[in-house]
Structures are given as structure tokens and as C-alpha cells.
Design an enzyme around this catalytic site. Structure first.
Site, mmCIF file in Angstrom:
data_model
loop_
_atom_site.group_PDB
_atom_site.id
_atom_site.type_symbol
_atom_site.label_atom_id
_atom_site.label_comp_id
_atom_site.label_asym_id
_atom_site.label_seq_id
_atom_site.Cartn_x
_atom_site.Cartn_y
_atom_site.Cartn_z
ATOM 1 N NE ARG A 148 -2.167 2.207 3.633
ATOM 2 C CZ ARG A 148 -2.309 2.448 5.102
ATOM 3 N NH1 ARG A 148 -3.476 1.702 4.748
ATOM 4 N NH2 ARG A 148 -1.052 3.191 5.485
ATOM 5 C CE1 TYR A 160 -5.397 5.935 8.177
ATOM 6 C CE2 TYR A 160 -4.523 5.642 5.729
ATOM 7 C CZ TYR A 160 -4.270 4.501 6.885
ATOM 8 O OH TYR A 160 -4.894 3.357 7.411
ATOM 9 C CG ASP A 210 -6.649 3.477 3.307
ATOM 10 O OD1 ASP A 210 -8.396 3.551 3.419
ATOM 11 O OD2 ASP A 210 -6.626 3.136 4.188
ATOM 12 C CG HIS A 212 -8.390 6.617 6.212
ATOM 13 N ND1 HIS A 212 -8.699 7.581 7.467
ATOM 14 C CD2 HIS A 212 -7.975 5.731 6.985
ATOM 15 C CE1 HIS A 212 -8.481 6.527 8.336
ATOM 16 N NE2 HIS A 212 -8.224 5.545 7.879
ATOM 17 C CD GLU A 236 -8.068 0.537 3.029
ATOM 18 O OE1 GLU A 236 -7.801 0.036 2.273
ATOM 19 O OE2 GLU A 236 -7.909 0.406 4.493
ATOM 20 C CD GLU A 262 -10.214 0.762 7.140
ATOM 21 O OE1 GLU A 262 -9.103 0.028 6.721
ATOM 22 O OE2 GLU A 262 -9.933 1.543 8.244
ATOM 23 N NE ARG A 283 -9.792 -2.194 4.502
ATOM 24 C CZ ARG A 283 -8.535 -2.822 4.907
ATOM 25 N NH1 ARG A 283 -7.853 -3.829 4.691
ATOM 26 N NH2 ARG A 283 -8.025 -2.137 5.939
ATOM 27 C CD GLU A 339 -4.639 -2.769 6.995
ATOM 28 O OE1 GLU A 339 -5.578 -2.870 7.556
ATOM 29 O OE2 GLU A 339 -4.208 -1.270 7.071
ATOM 30 C CD1 TRP A 402 -7.158 12.224 10.499
ATOM 31 C CD2 TRP A 402 -8.064 9.733 11.021
ATOM 32 N NE1 TRP A 402 -6.591 11.687 10.586
ATOM 33 C CE2 TRP A 402 -6.998 9.970 11.491
ATOM 34 C CE3 TRP A 402 -8.635 8.404 11.265
ATOM 35 C CZ2 TRP A 402 -5.435 8.748 11.047
ATOM 36 C CZ3 TRP A 402 -7.134 7.694 11.563
ATOM 37 C CH2 TRP A 402 -6.284 7.592 11.503
#
Ligand code: EZ4
Ligand code: CO
Length: 402
Positions: A148, A160, A210, A212, A236, A262, A283, A339, A402
């Protein structure tokens, strides 16, 4: 009949905070579950100690499904990250116990081995493109087959996923660090460093990124389209997933694969993402989505729609979750990738794990159960410390995801 005799909740900070549940049966068999919810640790510890432990004592540890249903339906107030993390800890500990009683590693109880090892990706990052490229080279030398890539966006503060020093730990402050964010700067810059990675290293490994949760659906569509030639393994969390329908817009514009889950806790949170094929990888993880029992249910639904697995595995998920994830990953037919961020030495002093990294893959080991032990004496040297994840603000001062 064997009974659950004792349920202990440990809160410790060996390198970072972890909440760990240990169940002991009347036959002296122990099982471990991870109950860590980053930045909200004590809420789960209290949920377990005050509201779950009294319900567990004297139950038959063999009845994993019944205990799961009892804690989920029996609470009346169901779902949500705190509840599902607490249920996950109990469920994971019961699978660990069942494996030890049977004398089998947990992946054998889940149907046995579907693959030789579990493909993992790790996190390369940089404060600029040049240092990101150096970091990608380092991970390739370590044998990773999937990497990643994240770099700090100029003028957007602490982006991030960018490591300071040797360890990436976003929950580093006793109150949330507030970090500036500029979507415009990110959209201009991020595609250029992903292209630089492909220019320098070619296409002989998987490249991930990602987002995020930071873009709107149409911004994410633009980003996905822009980076199509980088052939990402996935982008992601391109946009927040409270509204599952939002992903339809992204799908209409780009073939860049999408991974989500996630922060999601139940099969209902991913139902439309999966059944309407709005994502390519789910995820959800053992610790935040109700344990091995519920995660397997999500993964089986995903398999019907050609959605593959890509479980979250950052360092705020304890070695108990990592081991449980690798057992599940070893068994399920629709595994995609796992991951993996190695834990620091202090963490591994407290959690001794059988999980081994070799040649870009993780291996579960063949000890009965999950193959993880918790050293509570060692843990006493690392008392809990309040830590929060950061909060992002746009350049005008308003709060962003975030
Ligand atoms: O920010 O686990 O893909 N990995 C991630 C993680 C999350 C943290 C939050 O606790 O997005 O780094
Ligand atoms: Co993520």
C-alpha cells in the site's frame, strides 16, 4: 459438561492499547479474544466486564452459535462497534477453546486449508514521492508481493497513513490531534505518486491505496478514473459507507476496484455493497464485526457475489485478531488479501503468537486453537494510557472525515 468458569478483561498498553478477554473453562482450558476499539477501549472493557461477563459464567463453551445469538439478540440494543467488538471477543475466545478441546487449529474447524499461505500487503509511506519510492523498495526487499502506498500531501498537514520514524501509530495523543485537510491538494497529488511507483517498479506486484473515507462519491469517481492505468489492486474507503448507495456512482465511472469495511460491524452494514456488487473486497474483521462466527457469515454472502475478502489488519488489531484472521483467511474460498502491519516488540512480549511471515505470506501454525498466549505478568509493565485517533479539519476549519 464443561462450563465457562472465569472471564477476565485485561487492558494494557504494550506499545499501544489493547483490550483482551480471557475465558477459562471448568476443565482449565483457556481462550483469548481481542476487544480493542481504537480510542474507545474502555467502553468495550466496561461492556464486557459490566454486562457480558455475568452472562457467561456457567454456560457451556461448546455452544458458540447459541452464545453469539444470546449476546446479539438478547441485548435488544444490537449492532454498533462497541457491542459487536464485545461479542467478537467472546466468540473468538470460544473458537480458541473449541480448537484446544478438539486438538485442532481453528482453520481446521472452519473446513480446513484452502491455500498454502495468506497473501498480505504492508504499508509503504513517505513525506514526499522520493521517500515513498525508497520505502516501496524496502518492502519489496522484505519480500512483500503487495504494498500500500501513501504520501504526505503538500499543504494538507499530516495526511493519513504516513509513518514518522519506524512505526505508524495514528492514535498517538492523549487528546485528538487536529490535522488540516485539502481535498483539492490530495486529488492533484496522490495520482502522481502512484504513477511514480509504477514508473519506477513496474507491475510485478500488487499496489494498493487507502483514500480513508475522505472523498465524496463524484470525487472518488474522478480519482478512480484518473489512476486506472496504475492498475491498483484496490482503492480503499473512497467515500464514507453509511450510505451504501453512494458507491453506485463510483462504480458507474471507474474500473478501479473498491474495498470497504474496516469500520463496519455487521452483515447488514455491507449487505447492499455485496449483493449489488458495489465493492470488490470486503474489509470487515474478526474483532470489529462480531468474531469468527459473524465474519464467516459475511464472507459466505460475499462469495455468492464474487466479492473477495481483504480484512483490516492495522496494529490496533491485536495479535489475537491477526491470528484469528489468518485462520479464517486460510479456510475461506473467496480470500483476497490480508492487511498486515507487524506489531512492535513490546506487543509481542505480551502476546506470543504462532503466526509467521514468509515470502510475502502469513502462516497460521498448527497449534490447537488460535496459537496465541497472553502473558498477563508482562502486561502489568504496560498500563493503559488514554490515546485518541486524530480529527481532520478542512482548511476553513470545518470538521472532515479522518
Ligand atoms: O486508520 O486501524 O487500512 N487501515 C486503516 C487503519 C485505520 C486504523 C484506525 O484505528 O485505515 O490504519
Ligand atoms: Co483503511
Amino acid at each position: 459438561m464443561s462450563k465457562i468458569e472465569r472471564a477476565e478483561v485485561f487492558v494494557a498498553s504494550p506499545g499501544r492499547n489493547f483490550v483482551t478477554l480471557r475465558l477459562t473453562t471448568s476443565d482449565g482450558v483457556t481462550g483469548l479474544g481481542d476487544a480493542t476499539l481504537n480510542g474507545r477501549e474502555l467502553a468495550v472493557a466496561s461492556y464486557l466486564r459490566d454486562h457480558v461477563v455475568p452472562l457467561l459464567v456457567d454456560r457451556d463453551p461448546a455452544n458458540i452459535e447459541d452464545i453469539w445469538q444470546y449476546l446479539y439478540r438478547g441485548a435488544y440494543w444490537r449492532r454498533g462497534p462497541v457491542t459487536m467488538t464485545a461479542v467478537a471477543a467472546v466468540d473468538t475466545a470460544l473458537w480458541d477453546i473449541k480448537g484446544k478441546v478438539a486438538g485442532l487449529p481453528v482453520y481446521q474447524l472452519l473446513g480446513g486449508r484452502s491455500r498454502d499461505g495468506v497473501l498480505v500487503y504492508s504499508h509503504a509511506s513517505g513525506t514526499d514521492t522520493a521517500s515513498l519510492l525508497d520505502d516501496v523498495a524496502r518492502f519489496r526487499d522484505l519480500g512483500y508481493k503487495a504494498i500500500r502506498a501513501q504520501a504526505a500531501v503538500p499543504d494538507a498537514g499530516a495526511s493519513y497513513g504516513v509513518r514518522k520514524g519506524t512505526v505508524y501509530e495514528p492514535a498517538a495523543h492523549s487528546l485528538p490531534d487536529e490535522q488540516p485537510w485539502s481535498t483539492e491538494a490530495y486529488l492533484d497529488f496522490a495520482p502522481t505518486y502512484l504513477e511514480a511507483v509504477r514508473d519506477r517498479f513496474g507491475f510485478g506486484f500488487h499496489l494498493l491505496h487507502d483514500v480513508h473515507h475522505r472523498l465524496t462519491p463524484i470525487e472518488a469517481a474522478r480519482f478512480g478514473k484518473r489512476v486506472e492505468d496504475c492498475r491498483l489492486f484496490w482503492m480503499e474507503d473512497p467515500t464514507p459507507a453509511e450510505n451504501q448507495e453512494a458507491f453506485r456512482l463510483i462504480r458507474q465511472h471507474t474500473t478501479t476496484p473498491v474495498a470497504v469495511g474496516e469500520t463496519l460491524s455487521s452483515i447488514w452494514d455491507v449487505q447492499h455493497l455485496i449483493t449489488e456488487q458495489l465493492i470488490d473486497y470486503v474489509r470487515t474483521t474478526v474483532v470489529h464485526a462480531g468474531g469468527i462466527t459473524h465474519l464467516r457469515r459475511i464472507f459466505d454472502l460475499a462469495a455468492l457475489y464474487q466479492v473477495r475478502t481483504g480484512s483490516h489488519g492495522a496494529t490496533d488489531l491485536s495479535p489475537v485478531t491477526l491470528a484469528a484472521a489468518v485462520h479464517v483467511d486460510t479456510a475461506v474460498p473467496n480470500f483476497g488479501i490480508q492487511e498486515y502491519m507487524p506489531h512492535v516488540a513490546e506487543t509481542m512480549e505480551v502476546f506470543r503468537s504462532e503466526v509467521r511471515f514468509e515470502d510475502g505470506m502469513l502462516h497460521a501454525g498448527d497449534e490447537p486453537g488460535l496459537g496465541v498466549e497472553y502473558d498477563e505478568k508482562a502486561a502489568e509493565r504496560f498500563p493503559y494510557e488514554p490515546r485518541y485517533l486524530p480529527v481532520a479539519r478542512r482548511l476553513d476549519g470545518s470538521v472532515h472525515d479522518w
